[in-house]
Motif scaffolding. Structure first.
Motif, PDB file in Angstrom:
ATOM      1  N   LEU A   1       0.865  -1.190  -0.124  1.00 46.41           N
ATOM      2  CA  LEU A   1      -0.076  -0.160   0.055  1.00 46.41           C
ATOM      3  C   LEU A   1       0.818   1.223  -0.119  1.00 46.41           C
ATOM      4  CD1 LEU A   1      -2.817  -0.827   2.440  1.00 46.41           C
ATOM      5  CD2 LEU A   1      -3.036  -0.607   0.065  1.00 46.41           C
ATOM      6  N   ALA A   2       1.975   1.225   0.667  1.00 48.47           N
ATOM      7  CA  ALA A   2       2.708   2.327   0.759  1.00 48.47           C
ATOM      8  C   ALA A   2       3.303   2.672  -0.558  1.00 48.47           C
ATOM      9  CB  ALA A   2       3.800   2.081   2.049  1.00 48.47           C
ATOM     10  N   ALA A   3       4.006   1.519  -1.077  1.00 46.91           N
ATOM     11  CA  ALA A   3       4.413   1.872  -2.648  1.00 46.91           C
ATOM     12  C   ALA A   3       3.312   2.241  -3.706  1.00 46.91           C
ATOM     13  CB  ALA A   3       5.018   0.678  -3.023  1.00 46.91           C
ATOM     14  N   MET A   4       2.285   1.853  -3.498  1.00 49.86           N
ATOM     15  CA  MET A   4       1.106   2.159  -4.372  1.00 49.86           C
ATOM     16  C   MET A   4       0.859   3.830  -3.975  1.00 49.86           C
ATOM     17  SD  MET A   4      -1.225  -1.285  -4.125  1.00 49.86           S
ATOM     18  CE  MET A   4      -2.153  -1.079  -5.594  1.00 49.86           C
ATOM     19  N   ASN A   5       0.906   4.255  -2.969  1.00 45.69           N
ATOM     20  CA  ASN A   5       0.380   5.448  -2.594  1.00 45.69           C
ATOM     21  C   ASN A   5       1.480   6.411  -2.726  1.00 45.69           C
ATOM     22  OD1 ASN A   5      -2.522   5.593  -1.702  1.00 45.69           O
ATOM     23  ND2 ASN A   5      -1.716   4.187  -0.096  1.00 45.69           N
ATOM     24  N   ALA A   6       2.890   5.979  -2.650  1.00 46.89           N
ATOM     25  CA  ALA A   6       3.982   7.074  -3.250  1.00 46.89           C
ATOM     26  C   ALA A   6       3.703   7.213  -4.620  1.00 46.89           C
ATOM     27  CB  ALA A   6       5.266   6.222  -2.772  1.00 46.89           C
ATOM     28  N   ASP A   7       3.425   6.496  -5.401  1.00 48.21           N
ATOM     29  CA  ASP A   7       3.154   6.518  -6.925  1.00 48.21           C
ATOM     30  C   ASP A   7       2.024   7.438  -7.208  1.00 48.21           C
ATOM     31  OD1 ASP A   7       5.583   5.371  -7.191  1.00 48.21           O
ATOM     32  OD2 ASP A   7       4.751   3.386  -8.259  1.00 48.21           O
ATOM     33  N   ALA A   8       0.859   7.133  -6.520  1.00 47.10           N
ATOM     34  CA  ALA A   8      -0.360   7.835  -6.508  1.00 47.10           C
ATOM     35  C   ALA A   8      -0.030   9.211  -6.272  1.00 47.10           C
ATOM     36  CB  ALA A   8      -1.467   7.338  -5.743  1.00 47.10           C
ATOM     37  N   ALA A   9       0.848   9.534  -5.406  1.00 44.23           N
ATOM     38  CA  ALA A   9       1.059  10.918  -4.725  1.00 44.23           C
ATOM     39  C   ALA A   9       1.906  11.884  -5.998  1.00 44.23           C
ATOM     40  CB  ALA A   9       1.738  10.920  -3.514  1.00 44.23           C
ATOM     41  N   LEU A  10       2.804  11.000  -6.621  1.00 41.35           N
ATOM     42  CA  LEU A  10       3.445  11.683  -7.466  1.00 41.35           C
ATOM     43  C   LEU A  10       2.617  11.953  -8.908  1.00 41.35           C
ATOM     44  CD1 LEU A  10       6.776   9.356  -7.335  1.00 41.35           C
ATOM     45  CD2 LEU A  10       6.606  12.034  -6.715  1.00 41.35           C
ATOM     46  N   MET A  11       1.926  10.980  -9.301  1.00 37.88           N
ATOM     47  CA  MET A  11       1.026  11.038 -10.354  1.00 37.88           C
ATOM     48  C   MET A  11      -0.273  11.994 -10.238  1.00 37.88           C
ATOM     49  SD  MET A  11       1.996   8.715 -12.973  1.00 37.88           S
ATOM     50  CE  MET A  11       0.389   8.349 -13.944  1.00 37.88           C
ATOM     51  N   GLN A  12      -0.500  12.135  -9.194  1.00 37.22           N
ATOM     52  CA  GLN A  12      -1.809  13.089  -8.920  1.00 37.22           C
ATOM     53  C   GLN A  12      -2.906  12.610  -9.725  1.00 37.22           C
ATOM     54  OE1 GLN A  12      -1.101  17.275  -8.838  1.00 37.22           O
ATOM     55  NE2 GLN A  12       0.695  16.976  -7.688  1.00 37.22           N
ATOM     56  N   GLN A  13      -3.170  11.261  -9.868  1.00 37.08           N
ATOM     57  CA  GLN A  13      -4.300  10.696 -10.671  1.00 37.08           C
ATOM     58  C   GLN A  13      -5.620  10.941 -10.047  1.00 37.08           C
ATOM     59  OE1 GLN A  13      -4.921   9.700 -13.435  1.00 37.08           O
ATOM     60  NE2 GLN A  13      -6.674   8.389 -13.131  1.00 37.08           N
ATOM     61  N   THR A  14      -6.654  11.076 -10.696  1.00 42.32           N
ATOM     62  CA  THR A  14      -7.776  11.233 -10.263  1.00 42.32           C
ATOM     63  C   THR A  14      -8.811  10.039 -10.623  1.00 42.32           C
ATOM     64  OG1 THR A  14      -8.551  12.509 -12.169  1.00 42.32           O
ATOM     65  CG2 THR A  14      -7.798  13.651 -10.159  1.00 42.32           C
ATOM     66  N   THR A  15      -9.930   9.858  -9.789  1.00 38.00           N
ATOM     67  CA  THR A  15     -10.713   8.771 -10.167  1.00 38.00           C
ATOM     68  C   THR A  15     -12.115   9.636 -10.892  1.00 38.00           C
ATOM     69  OG1 THR A  15     -11.937   9.127  -7.962  1.00 38.00           O
ATOM     70  CG2 THR A  15     -10.163   7.492  -8.108  1.00 38.00           C
ATOM     71  N   GLY A  16     -13.184   8.667 -10.922  1.00 37.23           N
ATOM     72  CA  GLY A  16     -14.426   8.916 -11.680  1.00 37.23           C
ATOM     73  C   GLY A  16     -14.860  10.478 -11.430  1.00 37.23           C
ATOM     74  N   ARG A  17     -15.030  10.855 -10.181  1.00 33.88           N
ATOM     75  CA  ARG A  17     -15.324  12.196 -10.156  1.00 33.88           C
ATOM     76  C   ARG A  17     -14.384  13.369  -9.610  1.00 33.88           C
ATOM     77  NH1 ARG A  17     -20.895   9.936  -7.035  1.00 33.88           N
ATOM     78  NH2 ARG A  17     -21.916   9.252  -8.858  1.00 33.88           N
ATOM     79  N   GLY A  18     -13.155  13.242 -10.044  1.00 32.47           N
ATOM     80  CA  GLY A  18     -12.170  14.093 -10.047  1.00 32.47           C
ATOM     81  C   GLY A  18     -11.321  13.956  -8.445  1.00 32.47           C
TER      82      GLY A  18
END
Length: 308
Positions: free
Chosen positions: A76-93
């Protein structure tokens, strides 16, 4: 608006960090009591990143694999580190983050929770590992699927059946292949179950006139142990001829944009939009298919609707 987005991102990071921290604390507590750590779920060590279906996201996947082999909190930590860098959004922003499955509130709909909070409940298994990977490989497609799923939930609620549109979206999410094609004759061969044309007579067109990307995370999980009958649901994407002159990143970005636009813009989403495609029949994907006799197996390469 930027302040609001920053606040949402920070909230998601906090939720995800708390989820990982709770798991890590639980593991430490067990160790202190002399209890053995929970075993790593089977399969993570078996991922062969050299295969065509996994190679497309091997760089990130190998890092996540090592984290998953260490423990749930580490994944989970590895996935969230990448998510923080990507700043990806889900279906409602909402900003993307990953939380432990147990942090999904009781009674909450999975897709609705992702859309409204940005937090993806994630288990320590291959299925959710590959699901998370697709949020980075094709972020717009994942967001489009989540947006359509949550919109359907708003209208129909959570019932004993999903309904036709949600069934199709789930099928896409779980088992889709993206069939990028610049030659209408090849698309027609796929839709017509004309395997001899698609895989034998026009074999030299693969890589120059058509190609495939794996998307469905359940399909990827099955491909840990490939078998001849493994079949994906191909979503045909008409691409320009120059597509095959681009590098892989440019191709994936183009597919991500085109397919997400189609998913959001197509009113009547049904399973009839797919074409079945036996994965191990793809030229270059399995050594046995170098022999034309490989395609004579009618239990896998069926006549289908073409015969009827």
């Amino acid at each position: 608006m930027p302040e609001r987005d920053a606040g949402q991102r920070a909230a998601n990071v906090d939720v995800a960090a708390n989820s990982s921290s709770a798991l890590a604390h639980e593991a430490a507590a067990k160790a202190a009591r002399g209890m053995a750590p929970e075993p790593v779920p089977p399969g993570f060590a078996a991922i062969d990143w050299s295969t065509p279906w996994f190679a497309q996201f091997a760089a990130r996947g190998q890092r996540w694999q090592q984290a998953a082999l260490t423990g749930y909190a580490d994944l989970l930590a590895a996935m969230n580190a990448d998510a923080a860098l990507m700043q990806q959004t889900t279906g409602r922003g909402r900003r993307l983050a990953f939380i432990a499955q147990d942090d999904l509130p009781p009674g909450a709909a999975y897709e609705g929770h992702i859309a409204s909070t940005g937090c993806v409940p994630t288990r320590h298994n291959l299925h959710d590992f590959f699901n998370g990977s697709m949020w980075f490989a094709f972020p717009r497609i994942k967001a489009a699927l989540n947006g359509r799923q949550s919109a359907e939930l708003d209208v129909l609620g959570v019932g004993p059946t999903r309904g036709g549109v949600r069934d199709m979206l789930t099928l896409f999410d779980e088992n889709a292949l993206l069939f990028a094609c610049a030659d209408p004759a090849l698309s027609a061969a796929l839709r017509g179950f004309d395997w001899q044309t698609l895989f034998v007579a026009r074999r030299d067109a693969w890589g120059r006139g058509c190609e495939v990307r794996c998307f469905g995370h359940a399909l990827l999980e099955k491909l840990i142990a490939p078998f001849k009958g493994c079949t994906g649901h191909a979503w045909i994407v008409d691409v320009p001829a120059e597509y095959f002159d681009w590098d892989t990143l440019a191709r994936d970005a183009w597919l991500d944009e085109a397919v997400s636009t189609a998913l959001l813009g197509t009113e009547a989403l049904t399973s009839s939009l797919f074409a079945p495609l036996p994965v191990l029949g793809i030229p270059g994907w399995w050594p046995d298919n170098e022999s034309p006799a490989f395609y004579d197996d009618a239990t896998v390469f069926r006549a289908g609707r073409r015969k009827r």
